[in-house]
Design an enzyme around this catalytic site. Sequence first.
Site, PDB file in Angstrom:
ATOM      1  N   ASP A 483      38.733  30.747  38.077  1.00  0.00           N
ATOM      2  CA  ASP A 483      38.459  31.970  37.136  1.00  0.00           C
ATOM      3  C   ASP A 483      37.150  31.811  36.091  1.00  0.00           C
ATOM      4  O   ASP A 483      36.475  32.307  35.682  1.00  0.00           O
ATOM      5  CB  ASP A 483      39.516  32.356  36.266  1.00  0.00           C
ATOM      6  CG  ASP A 483      40.327  33.376  36.822  1.00  0.00           C
ATOM      7  OD1 ASP A 483      39.819  34.076  37.673  1.00  0.00           O
ATOM      8  OD2 ASP A 483      41.612  33.341  36.453  1.00  0.00           O
TER       9      ASP A 483
HETATM   10  C1  BGC Z   1      41.029  29.993  31.550  1.00  0.00           C
HETATM   11  C2  BGC Z   1      41.376  30.296  33.019  1.00  0.00           C
HETATM   12  C3  BGC Z   1      42.166  31.746  33.328  1.00  0.00           C
HETATM   13  C4  BGC Z   1      41.192  32.678  32.906  1.00  0.00           C
HETATM   14  C5  BGC Z   1      41.461  34.301  32.855  1.00  0.00           C
HETATM   15  C6  BGC Z   1      40.353  31.208  31.287  1.00  0.00           C
HETATM   16  O1  BGC Z   1      40.078  31.061  30.015  1.00  0.00           O
HETATM   17  O2  BGC Z   1      40.531  28.874  31.686  1.00  0.00           O
HETATM   18  O3  BGC Z   1      42.628  29.551  33.609  1.00  0.00           O
HETATM   19  O4  BGC Z   1      42.625  31.953  34.534  1.00  0.00           O
HETATM   20  O5  BGC Z   1      40.771  32.587  31.457  1.00  0.00           O
HETATM   21  O6  BGC Z   1      42.509  34.618  32.079  1.00  0.00           O
HETATM   22  C1  NOJ Z   2      44.702  30.647  35.905  1.00  0.00           C
HETATM   23  C2  NOJ Z   2      44.533  31.804  36.462  1.00  0.00           C
HETATM   24  O1  NOJ Z   2      45.989  32.577  36.427  1.00  0.00           O
HETATM   25  C3  NOJ Z   2      44.642  31.870  37.984  1.00  0.00           C
HETATM   26  O2  NOJ Z   2      44.426  32.972  38.655  1.00  0.00           O
HETATM   27  C4  NOJ Z   2      43.255  30.865  38.398  1.00  0.00           C
HETATM   28  O3  NOJ Z   2      43.299  30.585  39.729  1.00  0.00           O
HETATM   29  C5  NOJ Z   2      43.450  29.578  37.510  1.00  0.00           C
HETATM   30  N1  NOJ Z   2      43.902  29.639  36.060  1.00  0.00           N
HETATM   31  C6  NOJ Z   2      42.215  28.741  37.558  1.00  0.00           C
HETATM   32  O4  NOJ Z   2      41.256  29.241  37.032  1.00  0.00           O
END
Ligand code: BGC
Ligand code: NOJ
Length: 811
Positions: A483
């Site tokens: 993400d």
């Molecule tokens: C986090 C991710 C997460 C994303 C969406 C980011 O701040 O590092 O792990 O998936 O937010 O919520």
């Molecule tokens: C947490 C999110 O829930 C997931 O969808 C994502 O793949 C990982 N973070 C990595 O960014």
Amino acid sequence: MKYGYFDDNAREYVITTPETPLPWINYLGCKDFFGLISNTAGGYDFYKDAKLLRLTRYRYNNVPYDTGGRYYYIKDGDCIWNPGWQPVQTALDNYSCRHGMGYSVIEGTKNSLKAKLTAFVPLSDSCEINHLTLTNESEAVKEIDLFSFVEFCLWNAEDDATNFQRNYSTGEVEVVGSTIYHKTEYRERRNHFSFYSVNREIAGFDTDRASFTGFYHGLHNPDAVIKGESKNSVAHGWSPVGSHHLKVTLAPDESYTAIFVLGYCENPVEEKFVAPNVINKKPAEKLLAKYQKDEQVETALNELKAYWDKLLSVYSVKTHNEKLNRSVNIWNQYQCMVTFNMSRSASYFESGMGRGMGFRDSSQDLLGFVHLIPERARERILDIASTQFEDGSAYHQYQPLTKTGNLNVGSGFNDDPMWLIAGTGAYIRETGDFSILDEICDFDNDHTKAAPLLEHLRRSFNYIVNHKGPHALPLIGRADWNDCLNLNCFSETPGESFQTTGPSEGPVAESVFIAGLFVKYGKEYISILRHLGLNEEADKCAGEVELMTKAIETAGWDGEWFVRAYDAYSNPVGSHVCEEGQIFIEPQGMCIIGGVGVENGMAEKALKSVETRLDTKYGIMLNQPAYSRYHVELGEISSYPPGYKENAGIFCHNNPWIACAETMVGHGSRAFEVYKKTNPVFLEEIGEIHRTEPYAYCQMVAGKDAPSFGEGKNSWLTGTAAWTFTTISQFILGVTPDFDGLRINPCIPKEVESYDVVRKFRGKTYNIHIENPAHVEKGVKEFYVDGELHSGNLITPEMGGQEVDIRVILG
Ligand code: BGC
Ligand code: NOJ
């Protein structure tokens, strides 16, 4: 250092000190009503949706860290204490917290008075039961004042925590006998209320928080408890709470029990009131009648235990490795149920207000959950598919209560579509139920746009085909699995969301990870098509997968490993030419799982590079070198300090991809080594470093660039649960559901001599015995079904009776 121990027979983790490095929590509830409970009885409850229907308040990021929960105060003479130590923190003579499958038992002893609190959500009702037993272990009579406490949330947790100009005026309750009804907003549009009751006569009650605590006091020194007397306060506005006062006299050796029930009820609109603004309490009374006697509670708890016995009997393993057994047979599967229920919504790190059900997250959670309750997986697949857009793309999240897409968190994460194929494929492999593909599901929750599930999968597949960039690789959109790899965002404004800012549809930035994912689940889609006899379409799709494989092997190959992506300028990300972030874990895992490079040596090379460049004693880091400064063209990934989260943290979710990839090239010992490094059960002894629960995976462990290398964060709600279970159960131990049956293909450390797996599959029980006399890592040499030698390694449904003995000899 350990803070407790595993009791495998009871399927419990026993915490022996309340002062764990972080709150160590458990989840109560299996379907609609849920509670989070920490080892000191902190936490909160909600019905279906942690944001929209929250029953009790919880303040995240509090000081001390975990305050707010279901609290029982015991006043024994001048000594005030809680069985779970918090919030008064009176030192206990004895303490334990047993977290089990859907229940927790917290026991405390002080001055020869023992208190045992059993908390669980029964299978068939929307309530949390707190069964409290007090036992006088002293030689004298004890006169005890017992106070209960919960703080009601005014339903919408976000509004509750922010909109005080309204909230301080809306709170309403009713008190009847020993039941406190919370009915804020019931006078208007809410048709639901909650209640907190006890099966005993009470000496008093409080429903107004400030009356209970005293205005400048807190939960650690509530005035009512100190005075030994409730104020019988009735909340009007401010903060409604529920507190009962019970007076208990206990002779030596005598025990006393009380059953507290916190419940949720709905009424039809026309039956809301029995008098102006007086709740119709019938549904609550009906529910409460079921939990008035200790035996009723015991029966409900036994039902819950029996339910888990049954669930966990679907897959179990017996190896010589105790930690492996407990992880596979108990805790990993338990966490898969929790992630299935919660997606990423409510943990001690997810506030329950931000994220609902993720399209990709919930689809992946199915991989580890589907064998437990396939019918619920089926329902979930159809819910997820119904939020999909017509062009195959997806809302990144949807709200569990309404089951509709939530644009606050955006869309245009271009890996999302393929995960729907992954989840559906897993369901069909488990059940053989191809009929799910005929189910009609909406697009974007619009019934006029409904189409069979198969059409949804087709759109998923075609979305990738139709969104490719200059290297014939998939466009990344806002991001892919990672993400934080926001290659089209270019954010320079503080606080702006990296996931929703900027044009989502860059026409240039591409993802090699999505390419690998497309190859893996494109093949899955093709298998599904062939089973349906749609060979023409299957051949066409195979051509697309072939093209993508070629694109990976050319533009996606860096020489020693797979490139991660191409940015909006078409510069490579995750390549040796980069200044930072030269190698990433995700494409090495996913491309190889998809079979790319397995035949031509690329896979071996890439995995070697992972080992030399990304591996640490605590697991494999996401990327290296870590980004040391903000790269506007890369987005959130470079916003994290080095070693944390997506910037070179050890992201537990994609460690199993590497273990899986290692099995693709036959490296059983290495696969198991990778598996062990992030497995919390194997980290129990270093609790002071790891800090999160030894019985649940966390999302991230700080990488070697971080000052707190080895420290876990964000436990419980992570795709790690499903992916590790898939990896260990299917790819390492090698019992894999296939479309036509159960395939046995272990890839194990060569020193393993033998092990057994019991697998219930499509109505039959398979007792599988694996032997490894030649000490190989992979390869089925002989395959016996009920003593008879067969060729291959696939158990098909017609083989054997209800119970089938399988013997596999590797060599
Ligand atoms: C986090 C991710 C997460 C994303 C969406 C980011 O701040 O590092 O792990 O998936 O937010 O919520
Ligand atoms: C947490 C999110 O829930 C997931 O969808 C994502 O793949 C990982 N973070 C990595 O960014």
